[in-house]
Design an enzyme around this catalytic site. Structure first.
Site, PDB file in Angstrom:
ATOM      1  N   GLY A  47       0.834  -1.192  -0.027  1.00 57.64           N
ATOM      2  CA  GLY A  47       0.101   0.051  -0.039  1.00 57.64           C
ATOM      3  C   GLY A  47       0.942   1.198  -0.101  1.00 57.64           C
ATOM      4  N   GLN A  52       2.980  10.126   1.496  1.00 58.78           N
ATOM      5  CA  GLN A  52       4.470   9.216   1.488  1.00 58.78           C
ATOM      6  C   GLN A  52       5.353   9.690   0.402  1.00 58.78           C
ATOM      7  OE1 GLN A  52       2.266   5.497   2.278  1.00 58.78           O
ATOM      8  NE2 GLN A  52       4.355   5.062   3.338  1.00 58.78           N
ATOM      9  N   CYS A  95       5.818  -0.399   7.530  1.00 55.16           N
ATOM     10  CA  CYS A  95       5.539   0.798   6.820  1.00 55.16           C
ATOM     11  C   CYS A  95       6.869   1.373   5.829  1.00 55.16           C
ATOM     12  CB  CYS A  95       5.196   2.011   7.698  1.00 55.16           C
ATOM     13  SG  CYS A  95       4.787   3.493   7.007  1.00 55.16           S
ATOM     14  N   LEU A  96       6.491   1.687   4.658  1.00 50.86           N
ATOM     15  CA  LEU A  96       7.816   2.065   3.748  1.00 50.86           C
ATOM     16  C   LEU A  96       8.336   3.331   4.245  1.00 50.86           C
ATOM     17  CD1 LEU A  96       6.007   1.031   0.509  1.00 50.86           C
ATOM     18  CD2 LEU A  96       7.819  -0.217   1.793  1.00 50.86           C
ATOM     19  N   HIS A 137      -4.302   1.377   7.770  1.00 46.07           N
ATOM     20  CA  HIS A 137      -2.899   1.932   8.197  1.00 46.07           C
ATOM     21  C   HIS A 137      -2.840   3.137   6.945  1.00 46.07           C
ATOM     22  CE1 HIS A 137       1.358   1.227   8.027  1.00 46.07           C
ATOM     23  NE2 HIS A 137       1.259   1.851   7.152  1.00 46.07           N
ATOM     24  N   GLU A 138      -3.324   2.897   5.768  1.00 50.16           N
ATOM     25  CA  GLU A 138      -3.201   4.097   4.483  1.00 50.16           C
ATOM     26  C   GLU A 138      -3.815   4.983   5.040  1.00 50.16           C
ATOM     27  OE1 GLU A 138      -0.498   3.743   3.007  1.00 50.16           O
ATOM     28  OE2 GLU A 138      -0.338   1.486   3.358  1.00 50.16           O
ATOM     29  N   HIS A 141      -2.413   7.273   7.520  1.00 51.86           N
ATOM     30  CA  HIS A 141      -1.536   8.294   6.823  1.00 51.86           C
ATOM     31  C   HIS A 141      -2.058   9.804   6.254  1.00 51.86           C
ATOM     32  CE1 HIS A 141       2.361   6.100   6.533  1.00 51.86           C
ATOM     33  NE2 HIS A 141       1.844   5.016   5.872  1.00 51.86           N
TER      34      HIS A 141
END
Ligand code: K1U
Ligand code: ZN
Length: 172
Positions: A47, A52, A95-96, A137-138, A141
């Site tokens: 994702g 990000q 998480c990236l 999660h996204e 963000h």
């Protein structure tokens, strides 16, 4: 299509609240989603939220296809959670933007969501399992929230100091 650099915590841009897409999904939004998907596949991840890659818009891409399955990209513009289950589900998240840190986060097990897809059509559906974990999660963000914000203060501070140390070492 182009790869975009992924911002890493504690970059203050990641704490920004993203703005809704106004006036429907345009070719410029689709170009951003194409770049985000390519960046997410390259990372690799499952994702990615627009913030990000430094774009404070309420846009998410995702692909939950397992290895060996054909790609199954999903696109979410202005996603909203309209219902969340009382039942909770715990999953070890990554998480990236928080590389090499993984920890369990408890969230509602099932959610109903409404969003615009790549074509700008309104979709309403229910998510469970990894889909429910990843969309929550996204969507965090989009509010400037990272999964480490759900951890204890001690764990969060440990994670942030690990990230700062890695950044210092990379700069040497
Ligand atoms: O940075 C992100 O928001 C993407 C993140 C999404 C996510 C993962 C796990 C739980 C919740 C949300 C990632 O993709 S981290 C990398 C990852 O999970 C993965 C990478 C390669 C193969 C399989 C998974
Ligand atoms: Zn993330």
């Amino acid at each position: 299509m182009a790869l975009r650099p992924i911002l890493v915590a504690p970059d203050p841009v990641l704490k920004q609240k993203s703005k809704p897409v106004e006036g429907g999904v345009t070719d410029a939004h689709r170009a951003l989603m194409d770049d985000m998907l390519e960046t997410m596949y390259d990372a690799p991840g499952i994702g990615l939220a627009a913030i990000q890659v430094g774009e404070p818009l309420r846009i998410i891409v995702m692909d939950l296809a397992k290895e060996g399955e054909p790609p199954a990209p999903r696109y979410f513009v202005n996603p909203e959670i309209t219902w969340a289950s009382d039942e909770l589900f715990s999953y070890e998240e990554g998480c990236l933007s928080v590389p090499d840190i993984y920890d369990d986060v408890e969230r509602p097990a099932r959610v109903k969501l409404r969003y615009l897809n790549y074509q700008g059509e309104q979709i309403e559906e229910e998510a469970e399992g990894l889909y429910a974990v990843c969309i929550q999660h996204e969507m965090d963000h989009l509010e400037g929230v990272l999964f480490i914000d759900h951890l204890s203060r001690l764990k969060r501070e440990k994670a942030l100091s690990k990230l700062k140390k890695a950044r210092k070492e990379a700069a040497l």
